[in-house]
Design an enzyme around this catalytic site. Sequence first.
Site, PDB file in Angstrom:
ATOM      1  CB  SER A  34      -8.111   0.682   6.371  1.00 21.95           C
ATOM      2  OG  SER A  34      -8.773   1.917   6.508  1.00 21.95           O
TER       3      SER A  34
ATOM      4  CB  SER B  78      -7.598   3.552   3.731  1.00 19.69           C
ATOM      5  OG  SER B  78      -6.779   2.876   4.671  1.00 19.69           O
TER       6      SER B  78
ATOM      7  CE  LYS C 169      -3.721   1.966   2.897  1.00 20.00           C
ATOM      8  NZ  LYS C 169      -4.543   1.679   4.108  1.00 20.00           N
TER       9      LYS C 169
END
Length: 492
Positions: free
Chosen positions: A175, A151, A75
């Site tokens: 997330s 997220s 990420k």
Amino acid sequence: MNLRDYTAQDALGLAKLIENREVSAHEVMAAALEANSLVNPDINAVVEIWPEETLMPQSELASDAAFPGVPFLVKDLGITRAGRASELGSRVAAGMVAPADSNLMKRFRQSGLIPIGRTTTPEFAISTTTESVATGPTRNPWNTRRSAGGSSGGSGAAVAAGIVPLAHATDGGGSIRVPAAVNGLFGMKPTRGRVSNGPFVDEVWSGLAVQFGVSRTVRDSAALLDAVHGGGIGEPYYIPSPANTFLSALDADPQSLRVGFMLHPINGTQTSRAVADQLCLIAKLCENLGHNVEEVQMDLGVSWEAFVHANAQFWGVNTAAWINLVARLTGRKPDRDVLEPATSAVYAYGQKVSGLNLLEALDTRNTVTRSLGAFFEQYDVLLTPTLPNLPPLIGEYNNRQDHLDGLEWVERVFSYSPFTAAANVAGIPAMSVPLSVDAAIGMPVGSQFTAGFGQEALLFSLAGQLERALPWIGRQPTVWAGKPREKFFVNL
């Protein structure tokens, strides 16, 4: 290695093929790059590919590593790779380059994983949809008109579409679990302190946020946690290592568990019929597996309004400090020219949070932690939906954010995901398990199981039992690297 064979394997399966020299690590990497080229244009999950990372000689792969030569995505937030861009889903961070590997990156690489690129995230991770201005919306591989969650939406979509078998993810309010739920993946949020955030930060978002990953199989996540758990030098939290491996927890079914079942959110809203029907079936499955299921209403120890307000203060003050740091590093002024409306609102809200306000929020965190600790003296696990509704259409979640202040934005985030944040505040483990699919629109439905502090092994044992009882590995989304490109279509 063709894409059908590549996507048929999880990470441990690919590692076994490489170890047995049935395929080379370079062949696996080539398949991953081909998969990305094939499906990423449809889902927009990968920001950047690092092809030179795939050139490591096979002789340099550690023979005792769990995932030697397995491709992996990280990420674009929370983890750093030396010399690589780290842009946090934001225009204010554009071009920012990490000076060194973070502790977690080092452990991923020591496990044999090869980071081949970075995935999308909403700006500064303050959303549970991944639709940033900087990179554009990330689309769900099951239905490209819908959100891939957030997220860690880019990681979720990339794994679900078959680019890589597992990927890095972070979780400050849901997330990891939210994108796992909407993309049909397994997602474990570890206990606070189980995985290092160092060395550049100690606790993230005042202890709310953790790092780990998402995967298609339970065993990949268990083996991954075995590889990366444990603190570094100077960690603010310490958790003793488990007596046995997390992977070994999958070897046997758990003993009969006391399962609390909560169908509707604490905020007084109702779970949608589509999700509720599926979760009632999962509660029945747990009973059939020998567990004692009892309907409960979990007590946070504070009102929902006080809970959200405390979280808004954590989110606001930490995001404001983070943005100020990034702005100093990049030389950009953190204004609406480089910040999205919601981020700008949270930034402004955080600048008004005083030291006294933050201490009051920490007192709320303590109350919630103690209350949930008492709950898990009575029950082994809590079963809830991961989300009360199916994922929103692209653009729906972010609609009219210009009209919200920072507190109102956090309230919106929590209204979309009211089941997940309690585990972050209390610092306890929780997992989303992809046990269901809504027949009407063909979208995955996640079941969330939460347990007491340090009880990841218990959750893995239960997840393994559920995976055997109701396997999901054969399900494939519309956008899937393992099938011919002409069979893809954009869902209408």
